[in-house]
Motif scaffolding. Sequence first.
Motif, PDB file in Angstrom:
ATOM      1  N   TYR A  47       0.840  -1.201   0.000  1.00 35.25           N
ATOM      2  CA  TYR A  47       0.000   0.000   0.000  1.00 35.25           C
ATOM      3  C   TYR A  47       0.875   1.250   0.000  1.00 35.25           C
ATOM      4  N   TYR A  48       1.968   1.194   0.748  1.00 36.30           N
ATOM      5  CA  TYR A  48       2.876   2.335   0.848  1.00 36.30           C
ATOM      6  C   TYR A  48       3.937   2.331  -0.254  1.00 36.30           C
ATOM      7  N   PHE A  49       4.365   1.141  -0.647  1.00 34.24           N
ATOM      8  CA  PHE A  49       5.406   1.015  -1.680  1.00 34.24           C
ATOM      9  C   PHE A  49       4.977  -0.068  -2.665  1.00 34.24           C
ATOM     10  N   PRO A  50       4.467   0.334  -3.825  1.00 34.87           N
ATOM     11  CA  PRO A  50       3.912  -0.618  -4.801  1.00 34.87           C
ATOM     12  C   PRO A  50       4.901  -1.697  -5.262  1.00 34.87           C
ATOM     13  N   ASP A  51       6.199  -1.384  -5.217  1.00 35.29           N
ATOM     14  CA  ASP A  51       7.189  -2.392  -5.601  1.00 35.29           C
ATOM     15  C   ASP A  51       8.488  -2.147  -4.845  1.00 35.29           C
ATOM     16  N   LYS A  52       9.425  -3.071  -4.999  1.00 40.96           N
ATOM     17  CA  LYS A  52      10.676  -2.986  -4.263  1.00 40.96           C
ATOM     18  C   LYS A  52      11.517  -1.796  -4.721  1.00 40.96           C
ATOM     19  N   ASN A  53      11.424  -1.436  -5.997  1.00 40.50           N
ATOM     20  CA  ASN A  53      12.177  -0.290  -6.499  1.00 40.50           C
ATOM     21  C   ASN A  53      11.728   1.002  -5.817  1.00 40.50           C
ATOM     22  N   GLY A  54      10.416   1.100  -5.579  1.00 41.73           N
ATOM     23  CA  GLY A  54       9.901   2.274  -4.886  1.00 41.73           C
ATOM     24  C   GLY A  54      10.417   2.347  -3.466  1.00 41.73           C
ATOM     25  N   LEU A  55      10.517   1.189  -2.815  1.00 33.87           N
ATOM     26  CA  LEU A  55      11.057   1.141  -1.458  1.00 33.87           C
ATOM     27  C   LEU A  55      12.540   1.501  -1.466  1.00 33.87           C
ATOM     28  N   HIS A  56      13.272   0.995  -2.439  1.00 29.34           N
ATOM     29  CA  HIS A  56      14.694   1.325  -2.566  1.00 29.34           C
ATOM     30  C   HIS A  56      14.892   2.829  -2.685  1.00 29.34           C
ATOM     31  N   ALA A  57      14.079   3.454  -3.547  1.00 27.22           N
ATOM     32  CA  ALA A  57      14.199   4.900  -3.765  1.00 27.22           C
ATOM     33  C   ALA A  57      13.916   5.665  -2.478  1.00 27.22           C
ATOM     34  N   ALA A  58      12.905   5.224  -1.719  1.00 23.70           N
ATOM     35  CA  ALA A  58      12.558   5.902  -0.473  1.00 23.70           C
ATOM     36  C   ALA A  58      13.659   5.728   0.570  1.00 23.70           C
ATOM     37  N   VAL A  59      14.267   4.548   0.619  1.00 23.01           N
ATOM     38  CA  VAL A  59      15.372   4.313   1.557  1.00 23.01           C
ATOM     39  C   VAL A  59      16.558   5.196   1.194  1.00 23.01           C
ATOM     40  N   LEU A  60      16.852   5.322  -0.093  1.00 18.80           N
ATOM     41  CA  LEU A  60      17.944   6.194  -0.524  1.00 18.80           C
ATOM     42  C   LEU A  60      17.683   7.637  -0.116  1.00 18.80           C
ATOM     43  N   ASP A  61      16.435   8.074  -0.244  1.00 16.64           N
ATOM     44  CA  ASP A  61      16.087   9.429   0.180  1.00 16.64           C
ATOM     45  C   ASP A  61      16.308   9.598   1.682  1.00 16.64           C
ATOM     46  N   LYS A  62      15.925   8.567   2.445  1.00 13.56           N
ATOM     47  CA  LYS A  62      16.086   8.605   3.901  1.00 13.56           C
ATOM     48  C   LYS A  62      17.558   8.670   4.282  1.00 13.56           C
ATOM     49  N   VAL A  63      18.373   7.861   3.627  1.00 16.96           N
ATOM     50  CA  VAL A  63      19.815   7.848   3.901  1.00 16.96           C
ATOM     51  C   VAL A  63      20.431   9.197   3.529  1.00 16.96           C
ATOM     52  N   GLY A  64      19.965   9.759   2.412  1.00 16.96           N
ATOM     53  CA  GLY A  64      20.457  11.070   1.999  1.00 16.96           C
ATOM     54  C   GLY A  64      20.142  12.134   3.042  1.00 16.96           C
ATOM     55  N   GLU A  65      18.950  12.058   3.631  1.00 18.25           N
ATOM     56  CA  GLU A  65      18.588  12.999   4.691  1.00 18.25           C
ATOM     57  C   GLU A  65      19.535  12.881   5.885  1.00 18.25           C
ATOM     58  N   LEU A  66      19.863  11.656   6.262  1.00 18.94           N
ATOM     59  CA  LEU A  66      20.770  11.429   7.386  1.00 18.94           C
ATOM     60  C   LEU A  66      22.166  11.967   7.079  1.00 18.94           C
ATOM     61  N   TYR A  67      22.605  11.764   5.848  1.00 15.59           N
ATOM     62  CA  TYR A  67      23.932  12.232   5.433  1.00 15.59           C
ATOM     63  C   TYR A  67      24.022  13.749   5.510  1.00 15.59           C
ATOM     64  N   PHE A  68      23.050  14.426   4.932  1.00 19.06           N
ATOM     65  CA  PHE A  68      23.103  15.887   4.904  1.00 19.06           C
ATOM     66  C   PHE A  68      22.798  16.499   6.271  1.00 19.06           C
ATOM     67  N   LYS A  69      22.077  15.774   7.097  1.00 18.97           N
ATOM     68  CA  LYS A  69      21.875  16.246   8.465  1.00 18.97           C
ATOM     69  C   LYS A  69      23.220  16.333   9.184  1.00 18.97           C
ATOM     70  N   GLY A  70      24.073  15.326   8.964  1.00 16.92           N
ATOM     71  CA  GLY A  70      25.401  15.343   9.556  1.00 16.92           C
ATOM     72  C   GLY A  70      26.247  16.478   9.037  1.00 16.92           C
ATOM     73  N   LEU A  71      26.178  16.727   7.740  1.00 21.84           N
ATOM     74  CA  LEU A  71      26.947  17.825   7.151  1.00 21.84           C
ATOM     75  C   LEU A  71      26.454  19.177   7.654  1.00 21.84           C
ATOM     76  N   GLU A  72      25.145  19.332   7.736  1.00 23.33           N
ATOM     77  CA  GLU A  72      24.577  20.599   8.191  1.00 23.33           C
ATOM     78  C   GLU A  72      24.941  20.883   9.646  1.00 23.33           C
ATOM     79  N   GLU A  73      24.982  19.838  10.460  1.00 21.92           N
ATOM     80  CA  GLU A  73      25.393  20.012  11.854  1.00 21.92           C
ATOM     81  C   GLU A  73      26.848  20.447  11.942  1.00 21.92           C
ATOM     82  N   ALA A  74      27.683  19.878  11.063  1.00 15.82           N
ATOM     83  CA  ALA A  74      29.098  20.256  11.044  1.00 15.82           C
ATOM     84  C   ALA A  74      29.259  21.718  10.669  1.00 15.82           C
ATOM     85  N   VAL A  75      28.471  22.172   9.708  1.00 20.03           N
ATOM     86  CA  VAL A  75      28.530  23.572   9.284  1.00 20.03           C
ATOM     87  C   VAL A  75      28.024  24.486  10.400  1.00 20.03           C
TER      88      VAL A  75
END
Length: 203
Positions: A47-75
Amino acid sequence: MHTENKDEMRDKILEAALKRFSQFGAGKTTMNEIADDIRCSKASLYYYFPDKNGLHAAVLDKVGELYFKGLEEAVANMTSASVALRDLIDIRQNFVKKFCRLELFKLLKNSPPAHFEQKMNEVKVKEAALIEKMLEKGVKDGEFEEMNTVQVAELYNQVMIGLRFSALQGIPHLGEPTQDEFEIIIEKQKQLAQIFIKGISKR
């Protein structure tokens, strides 16, 4: 189902998927396993992720948020622009070590070409913007020479990205670089950062 509950469930799925991907790799993780981890039906998952590719894309977005959160804190917390530029490399290194089993490169490569290009451009633009803030602080504090911070940040970022590819020339590998290969890239980037910082620092 209320919007808040939908958001909470989606986040719960992403957290479970991220945990699974980190432990076993995205390719070896099934939708059934993720559904079992959070005790929901596979139908609910789709219902939330019609296929595994959609889930992969959402996980990548989540990981990207975590990465840039770390960079923004450093700045936000930087006391020295030079130190912040060096810390940027360490943050990237720690990020790769933490999420190396996710098979990030493979996930991106398997995504639609337009999505892959979009994500790579987003990363490049965001990184350049954060580097620009570091340079601006360095100039303002008298640590760096006067410069066009936009142009210098873009140039610095492009060179760092280039090293991620050129540093491995002559080293045969398939797919995502190994941990040892990432160490080579990081060491080259640290050497370049030292030369770069010395070049823009006030004598």
